[in-house]
Write a protein that holds these residues in place. Sequence first.
Motif, mmCIF file in Angstrom:
data_model
loop_
_atom_site.group_PDB
_atom_site.id
_atom_site.type_symbol
_atom_site.label_atom_id
_atom_site.label_comp_id
_atom_site.label_asym_id
_atom_site.label_seq_id
_atom_site.Cartn_x
_atom_site.Cartn_y
_atom_site.Cartn_z
ATOM 1 N N HIS A 137 33.689 15.651 27.547
ATOM 2 C CA HIS A 137 33.408 16.722 28.498
ATOM 3 C C HIS A 137 33.042 16.067 29.829
ATOM 4 N N LEU A 138 33.826 16.329 30.861
ATOM 5 C CA LEU A 138 33.632 15.697 32.160
ATOM 6 C C LEU A 138 33.258 16.749 33.203
ATOM 7 N N PHE A 139 32.114 16.529 33.852
ATOM 8 C CA PHE A 139 31.662 17.423 34.917
ATOM 9 C C PHE A 139 31.550 16.613 36.211
ATOM 10 N N LYS A 140 32.129 17.132 37.284
ATOM 11 C CA LYS A 140 32.100 16.438 38.568
ATOM 12 C C LYS A 140 31.422 17.350 39.610
ATOM 13 N N PHE A 141 30.158 17.071 39.894
ATOM 14 C CA PHE A 141 29.406 17.891 40.836
ATOM 15 C C PHE A 141 29.402 17.245 42.224
ATOM 16 N N TRP A 142 29.665 18.072 43.223
ATOM 17 C CA TRP A 142 29.528 17.639 44.611
ATOM 18 C C TRP A 142 28.475 18.522 45.279
ATOM 19 N N PHE A 143 27.392 17.891 45.759
ATOM 20 C CA PHE A 143 26.335 18.621 46.430
ATOM 21 C C PHE A 143 26.654 18.694 47.925
ATOM 22 N N SER A 144 26.780 19.908 48.422
ATOM 23 C CA SER A 144 27.201 20.134 49.797
ATOM 24 C C SER A 144 26.006 20.567 50.651
ATOM 25 N N ILE A 145 25.761 19.854 51.745
ATOM 26 C CA ILE A 145 24.715 20.238 52.695
ATOM 27 C C ILE A 145 25.309 20.245 54.094
ATOM 28 N N ASP A 146 24.652 20.934 55.025
ATOM 29 C CA ASP A 146 25.175 20.947 56.386
ATOM 30 C C ASP A 146 24.541 19.815 57.199
ATOM 31 N N ALA A 147 25.079 19.596 58.398
ATOM 32 C CA ALA A 147 24.681 18.444 59.206
ATOM 33 C C ALA A 147 23.206 18.512 59.608
ATOM 34 N N LYS A 190 41.328 17.649 47.302
ATOM 35 C CA LYS A 190 42.749 17.999 47.199
ATOM 36 C C LYS A 190 43.478 17.131 46.190
ATOM 37 N N LYS A 191 43.193 15.830 46.182
ATOM 38 C CA LYS A 191 43.927 14.903 45.325
ATOM 39 C C LYS A 191 43.383 14.818 43.905
ATOM 40 N N THR A 192 42.094 15.104 43.716
ATOM 41 C CA THR A 192 41.485 14.811 42.408
ATOM 42 C C THR A 192 40.858 16.019 41.716
ATOM 43 N N GLY A 193 40.877 17.170 42.358
ATOM 44 C CA GLY A 193 40.422 18.383 41.697
ATOM 45 C C GLY A 193 41.548 18.971 40.871
ATOM 46 N N THR A 194 41.399 19.032 39.558
ATOM 47 C CA THR A 194 42.458 19.517 38.674
ATOM 48 C C THR A 194 41.883 20.567 37.726
ATOM 49 N N VAL A 195 42.777 21.262 37.047
ATOM 50 C CA VAL A 195 42.330 22.258 36.073
ATOM 51 C C VAL A 195 41.520 21.591 34.967
ATOM 52 N N LYS A 196 41.956 20.395 34.542
ATOM 53 C CA LYS A 196 41.230 19.686 33.477
ATOM 54 C C LYS A 196 39.882 19.156 33.942
ATOM 55 N N SER A 197 39.802 18.729 35.185
ATOM 56 C CA SER A 197 38.531 18.181 35.701
ATOM 57 C C SER A 197 38.341 18.637 37.151
ATOM 58 N N PRO A 198 37.947 19.880 37.323
ATOM 59 C CA PRO A 198 37.738 20.399 38.683
ATOM 60 C C PRO A 198 36.502 19.803 39.334
ATOM 61 N N TRP A 199 36.462 19.868 40.648
ATOM 62 C CA TRP A 199 35.216 19.601 41.355
ATOM 63 C C TRP A 199 34.367 20.856 41.304
ATOM 64 N N ILE A 200 33.076 20.686 41.053
ATOM 65 C CA ILE A 200 32.141 21.796 41.063
ATOM 66 C C ILE A 200 31.270 21.599 42.294
ATOM 67 N N VAL A 201 31.551 22.367 43.331
ATOM 68 C CA VAL A 201 30.851 22.214 44.604
ATOM 69 C C VAL A 201 29.615 23.109 44.594
ATOM 70 N N ILE A 202 28.457 22.495 44.826
ATOM 71 C CA ILE A 202 27.176 23.189 44.788
ATOM 72 C C ILE A 202 26.583 23.214 46.196
ATOM 73 N N LYS A 203 26.329 24.394 46.727
ATOM 74 C CA LYS A 203 25.635 24.476 48.009
ATOM 75 C C LYS A 203 24.220 23.938 47.823
ATOM 76 N N GLY A 204 23.894 22.885 48.558
ATOM 77 C CA GLY A 204 22.662 22.158 48.272
ATOM 78 C C GLY A 204 21.566 22.245 49.305
ATOM 79 N N ASN A 205 21.698 23.099 50.322
ATOM 80 C CA ASN A 205 20.628 23.188 51.319
ATOM 81 C C ASN A 205 19.301 23.595 50.690
ATOM 82 N N ASP A 206 19.349 24.503 49.721
ATOM 83 C CA ASP A 206 18.159 24.862 48.956
ATOM 84 C C ASP A 206 18.164 24.023 47.687
ATOM 85 N N ARG A 207 17.361 22.978 47.670
ATOM 86 C CA ARG A 207 17.389 22.015 46.568
ATOM 87 C C ARG A 207 17.123 22.662 45.217
ATOM 88 N N ASP A 208 16.118 23.516 45.147
ATOM 89 C CA ASP A 208 15.717 24.078 43.858
ATOM 90 C C ASP A 208 16.798 24.975 43.278
#
Length: 256
Positions: A137-147, A190-208
């Motif tokens: 089971h592979l999970f790929k999380f990307w925490f997104s914050i603004d500048a 674009k290159k590495t997000g797939t149905v089998k292993s999608p990127w899970i983008v998490i809005k991270g400005n609010d840490r909790d």
Amino acid sequence: MSLHSLEEDQEYINLQTELVRLQQHIKQTNQRVIILFEGRDTAGKGGAIMRFIRFLNPRLYKVVALSKPTEKELGQWYFQRYIEHLPGPGEMVLFDRSWYNRAVVEPVMGFCTKKQYSLFNKQVVQLENMLVNDGIHLFKFWFSIDAEEQKRRLEDRVYNPLKQWKLSSVDVEAQSKWEEFTKYKETMFKKTGTVKSPWIVIKGNDRDVARKEVIRYVVNRFEYDKKGETKERLTLDESIVTEVFDAHSLQECLSK
């Protein structure tokens, strides 16, 4: 929110209860789990891992945060030092940064060649397909914050003596190279997000909120004994979480 105050947060405790039950299920069924925590500097990867493992059995998980490669490792196949840490039956492995260093940080900072970057993009989806096809089971999380949020957190690292150890050469250039990081991040999706292993983008400005959504996402993806008995919401908050696995979902993510 501190660890202490988190333990007074009933939502967090309920999600941790679900996660503890999931960990026992993973052990009993000999499943293997890999969770990648990625994002810009100060995005909250390390803190999210600390909250994730807070009540887990330490014998059944491992946190991997590799330092820069040695001379020997530089001469090896790029993925080799990560593969050494793959989970065995019943185990979870959490990567605080992963092989995706080569997708964003290394090309932006000049730590790899264009040839190495291109080869990575050709091999990484094949590698992940092999892992998933083998039952991992592979999970790929990307925490997104603004500048602005990154700027605030970087300043906190500079002046807070308890956080100064986190500062790195990459941190120093994080703000000046914001747009370049963005370009490589979007290419990675674009290159590495797939149905089998999608990127899970998490809005991270609010840490909790971000930390709880990560736990919620993982437990949502499994069936296990007593799942949902806490009555906590286990469905995803689509205003915080976006899966990226094709061009359409990428555009949806970028438009949020």
